[in-house]
Every structure is written in C-alpha cells, then in structure tokens.
Scaffold this motif. Structure first.
Motif: not given
Length: 229
Positions: A35-44
């Motif tokens: 949901k957040s940009g930080g979580a997306r960066v972690g997945v990437v």
C-alpha cells in the motif's frame, strides 16, 4: 539448475506484485499489493536479491565432464601377443624353438628268452641270440648240479667279456656295459636269479638273467636284453 529457475521466478513475481496494484488501480481494478511506497521498495529489493542469487548459483555447464577410458572402441580388435622375435642385421625373425634333448645311451636291439646249452654257444651278436651257424662262438653252459651251472666262453679268436652283476637292481645298458668292461672274465658260477653283464666281440651289451637250470637237459633258460653299441 532447478534452484536458479525458482529464484528467477520468485524475483519476477516480486516485481509484478510491487507494480501490479498501482497499474490495476489506474484501470479501476483493485488488486492486493503493497500500500505504501516504502513497502513497494521492499518488495522490489527482495525481487532484485532473488534474481542476483539465482544468477550467482547458476551452473557454468550443463554437460557432465567426459571420463577418460582405457577400453578400445567397439569393433576394435584386441592385440594378441605373438611369438618372441629376434632382430639380426635389421631383419626381424622368429626366435627358434629349443632343440629336443638328445637321446643318450645304448639302444635295446632285442629282448627275450634264450636257451644256453652245453652243445653249442649262444652268440649275442646274432638277432635273436643263438648258435653261430659256422663255428662255436659265444658262451655255453657246463658243470651242472641240481641248482647251479658254470657259464663259459667258447674257445675262439674273438672273446666275450662278462661278469656277475652284484647290484641291488638290474642295471641299465650303459651300467651293464661298464660292468662287463671292468669285470672281465671267461667263466661264472650261476644259479637261478643270477645276473650276468656281457660284452660281445661285435660291441653289443647283454644282460643275462638265469631263470631255470635243467641238469638233465644240460641247459639253462635265461631272459636276455641285448643293447646295440
């Protein structure tokens, strides 16, 4: 190789999860995802790490290392050792077979029964031994008793040489010839079982074994072996 593919697939799925939610939202579709940009960066970041690990553990070669072999190829012929060869002056020839051992000693010329009588000599230069057709020659028997007799040489210009064998076993032709030469005589007192070694004027050797004595017939019977030479 299976582990490498798994990591690559997992890494790609991470990228899909990280960006699929945002792309679907623009189209009016609601999908699960960070949901957040930080979580997306972690997945990437996890996806990148998975791709790096998959690349790091990928095997260098899928083909197994060929093993050396010392066996011949199918259809090849085995080399069979041949006979030993010898090289002389640049030419190779087969080694000769060893020579057969030479036969030594006198050769048996005749063996059988002989009657030695008082009436005529037994000539051992004849085959079979017997009375000489021209004049008395050889040995004859005389001086008979119930168990003994005297073997004597006929009187002529050529002489037989003989002596009683005293060995434990019957002699060979060579031993009998040596005995007759070293124990020369012209008479011998014999009984049943007596062995006589004789050398004839013609060079033959005879072993005479007395088998029986017949005083009434003035003869004795003997088993005789004659060697030539």
């Amino acid at each position: 190789m299976a582990g490498t593919i798994t990591l690559w697939v997992f890494g790609l799925l991470c990228f899909v999860v990280a960006f699929a939610k945002e792309a679907a939202s623009g189209a009016g579709i609601s999908l699960p995802g960070p949901k957040s940009g930080g979580a997306r960066v972690g997945v990437v970041a996890v996806g990148v790490l998975a791709l790096i690990l998959g690349t790091a553990i990928r095997p260098n070669s899928d083909s197994p290392t060929a093993l050396p072999t010392t066996l011949g190829t199918p259809g090849s012929s085995a080399v069979v050792p041949g006979p030993a060869t010898a090289s002389t002056g640049g030419a190779t020839t087969a080694a000769p077979n060893p020579p057969a051992p030479a036969t030594t000693g006198p050769v048996v010329a005749w063996s059988g029964q002989v009657a030695i009588t008082m009436e005529g000599g037994a000539d051992f230069d004849l085959t079979p031994p017997g009375r000489h057709p021209g004049f008395p020659q050889g040995i004859y028997a005389t001086g008979f008793t119930d168990t003994t007799a005297v073997v004597r040489e006929e009187i002529n210009t050529e002489h037989d040489s003989f002596g009683i064998w005293t060995g434990q076993a019957p002699p060979s032709g060579a031993a009998c010839a040596d005995w007759a030469a070293s124990h020369p005589g012209d008479s011998a007192h014999v009984s049943v079982g007596t062995l006589i070694c004789l050398k004839s004027p013609g060079g033959r050797t005879a072993l005479i074994k007395v088998d029986s004595i017949a005083p009434a017939d003035y003869q004795l019977e003997a088993t005789v072996t004659v060697w030539s030479g």
